[in-house]
Scaffold this motif. Structure first.
Motif, PDB file in Angstrom:
ATOM      1  N   THR A 152       0.844  -1.209   0.000  1.00 42.96           N
ATOM      2  CA  THR A 152       0.000   0.000   0.000  1.00 42.96           C
ATOM      3  C   THR A 152       0.872   1.248   0.000  1.00 42.96           C
ATOM      4  N   ALA A 153       1.964   1.225   0.752  1.00 42.07           N
ATOM      5  CA  ALA A 153       2.869   2.383   0.806  1.00 42.07           C
ATOM      6  C   ALA A 153       3.417   2.704  -0.584  1.00 42.07           C
ATOM      7  N   PHE A 154       3.856   1.677  -1.299  1.00 41.93           N
ATOM      8  CA  PHE A 154       4.541   1.907  -2.577  1.00 41.93           C
ATOM      9  C   PHE A 154       3.609   2.443  -3.675  1.00 41.93           C
ATOM     10  N   ILE A 155       2.294   2.339  -3.467  1.00 42.05           N
ATOM     11  CA  ILE A 155       1.351   2.948  -4.430  1.00 42.05           C
ATOM     12  C   ILE A 155       1.514   4.478  -4.428  1.00 42.05           C
ATOM     13  N   TRP A 156       2.056   5.012  -3.323  1.00 41.49           N
ATOM     14  CA  TRP A 156       2.240   6.459  -3.214  1.00 41.49           C
ATOM     15  C   TRP A 156       3.546   6.930  -3.856  1.00 41.49           C
ATOM     16  N   ALA A 157       4.344   5.970  -4.373  1.00 41.56           N
ATOM     17  CA  ALA A 157       5.597   6.322  -5.051  1.00 41.56           C
ATOM     18  C   ALA A 157       5.461   5.995  -6.530  1.00 41.56           C
ATOM     19  N   ARG A 158       6.018   6.859  -7.410  1.00 44.07           N
ATOM     20  CA  ARG A 158       5.874   6.540  -8.834  1.00 44.07           C
ATOM     21  C   ARG A 158       6.992   5.639  -9.328  1.00 44.07           C
ATOM     22  N   GLU A 159       8.041   5.535  -8.527  1.00 41.63           N
ATOM     23  CA  GLU A 159       9.136   4.615  -8.838  1.00 41.63           C
ATOM     24  C   GLU A 159       9.564   3.998  -7.525  1.00 41.63           C
ATOM     25  N   VAL A 160       9.757   2.692  -7.530  1.00 40.37           N
ATOM     26  CA  VAL A 160      10.270   2.055  -6.319  1.00 40.37           C
ATOM     27  C   VAL A 160      11.603   1.403  -6.664  1.00 40.37           C
TER      28      VAL A 160
END
Ligand code: TXA
Ligand code: MG
Length: 311
Positions: free
Chosen positions: A62-70
């Motif tokens: 869920t957190a990584f949905i807020w980043a455009r690149e991981v």
């Protein structure tokens, strides 16, 4: 789910504020997708609106949905340290709006491990913006009582005393390298087992933990080297409160003896500073901890809370 946590999630959904425990310090939470709720959060803290805030999640996906690149580095750190006292700054996705990023192109993400925080974040289901639950610039709260003493909030979930006691470590991965922005619950050595770190750049993004005076009690505090503590007490007389490793000195009424182990020290630090602040003394004298790497995060907080004595 406990009725308290259910109510907390409802308050968040309605745009209200809820204080909740994390393993680092207590957070003051608001729906990170709701501009009005986040505005209320900044107002409650008295915090400048251009400062970014950390967004909290129940799990890494869920957190990584807020980043455009991981980047791979973020996945590696998350796999090792989440849930836990680590915040990752990543390039933001459209989910992270200007009112949580302070208008920057990056967002701070964290997955805390405290069971009450986990329960609340699962019940809420998306990002919860949460700075530490204290007035801007003050010592962070590590118990529900500290929050109640300092702020008006609709609900404070009580999860006992925070186990880590100082804020999360912040690593900025938004520039292609890994930059340590704030030392904290995870040590540099622990991070460097996973990846190499660059030192803080002069033009690193704004972050309020980076302000010189922060995490500070109202009573002026002085950092004193161990060998000067005795002379400093003699010079200042009874009007001092002391935070030290050694045994209490009879000349001083308020004395808190701290553990010689850095993690145990960190866990007690903010409660001790609050207690000494409330003692009504003219000055708080803080015996400096050793200048070794395992004390870096504690020394960072102490140097922001205290000035060095004027010779
Ligand atoms: O342990 C913690 O991190 C606690 C608990 C509640 O999770 N939270 C916390 O939040 O310390 P706060 O707002 O008091 O401090 C967050 C720090 C600030 O220095 C903030 O500016 C920085 O994180 N920060 C947040 N997003 C950032 C970003 N995109 N770039 C750089 N710094 C960021
Ligand atoms: Mg804070």
């Amino acid at each position: 789910m406990s009725p308290e946590v259910r109510r907390a999630a409802e308050i968040l959904r309605a745009g209200g504020l809820v204080a909740f425990p994390t393993e680092t310090v207590y957070g003051l939470g608001a729906d990170a997708s709701n501009a009005d709720a986040v505005a209320r959060l900044y107002a409650a803290k008295g915090r400048p609106v251009d400062h970014p805030v950390i967004v909290h999640f129940a799990d890494p996906a869920t957190a990584f949905i807020w980043a455009r690149e991981v980047p791979d580095a973020a996945r590696a750190l998350a796999a090792k340290f989440w849930p836990g006292p680590l915040t990752l700054v990543l390039r933001r996705s459209p989910k992270a709006r200007d009112f949580v990023t302070g208008g920057q192109d990056s967002v701070g993400l964290r997955v805390p491990s405290h069971p009450v925080a986990q329960e609340l974040l699962r019940a809420f289901g998306d990002g919860v913006a949460a700075p530490s639950a204290n007035l801007f610039g003050n010592v962070s709260a590590t118990t529900a009582r500290h929050v109640l003493d300092e702020m008006k909030v609709e609900l404070v979930l009580d999860g006992g005393a925070s186990a880590v006691g100082i804020e999360s470590t912040i690593v900025d991965l938004s520039s292609g390298e890994a930059v340590l922005l704030r030392p904290g619950g995870i040590s540099r050595a622990q991070l460097e087992e996973i990846l190499p770190l660059t030192s803080k750049q002069a033009d690193s993004p704004r972050h309020s933990g980076g302000l010189e005076r922060h995490y500070a009690p109202r009573t002026p505090a002085l950092l004193v080297p161990p060998h000067e503590l005795d002379a400093e007490i003699a010079r200042r007389g009874a009007a001092v409160a002391v935070l030290a490793f050694s045994r209490p000195d009879e000349r001083v009424d308020y004395w808190i003896r701290m553990p010689r182990e850095p993690r145990a020290y960190a866990q007690k630090l903010y409660a001790a500073l609050r207690e000494l602040d409330a003692a009504g003394c003219a000055t708080i004298l803080v015996e400096s901890p050793p200048e070794t790497t395992e004390w870096t995060a504690v020394r960072d907080r102490l140097s922001r809370a205290a000035a060095s004595p004027v010779p």
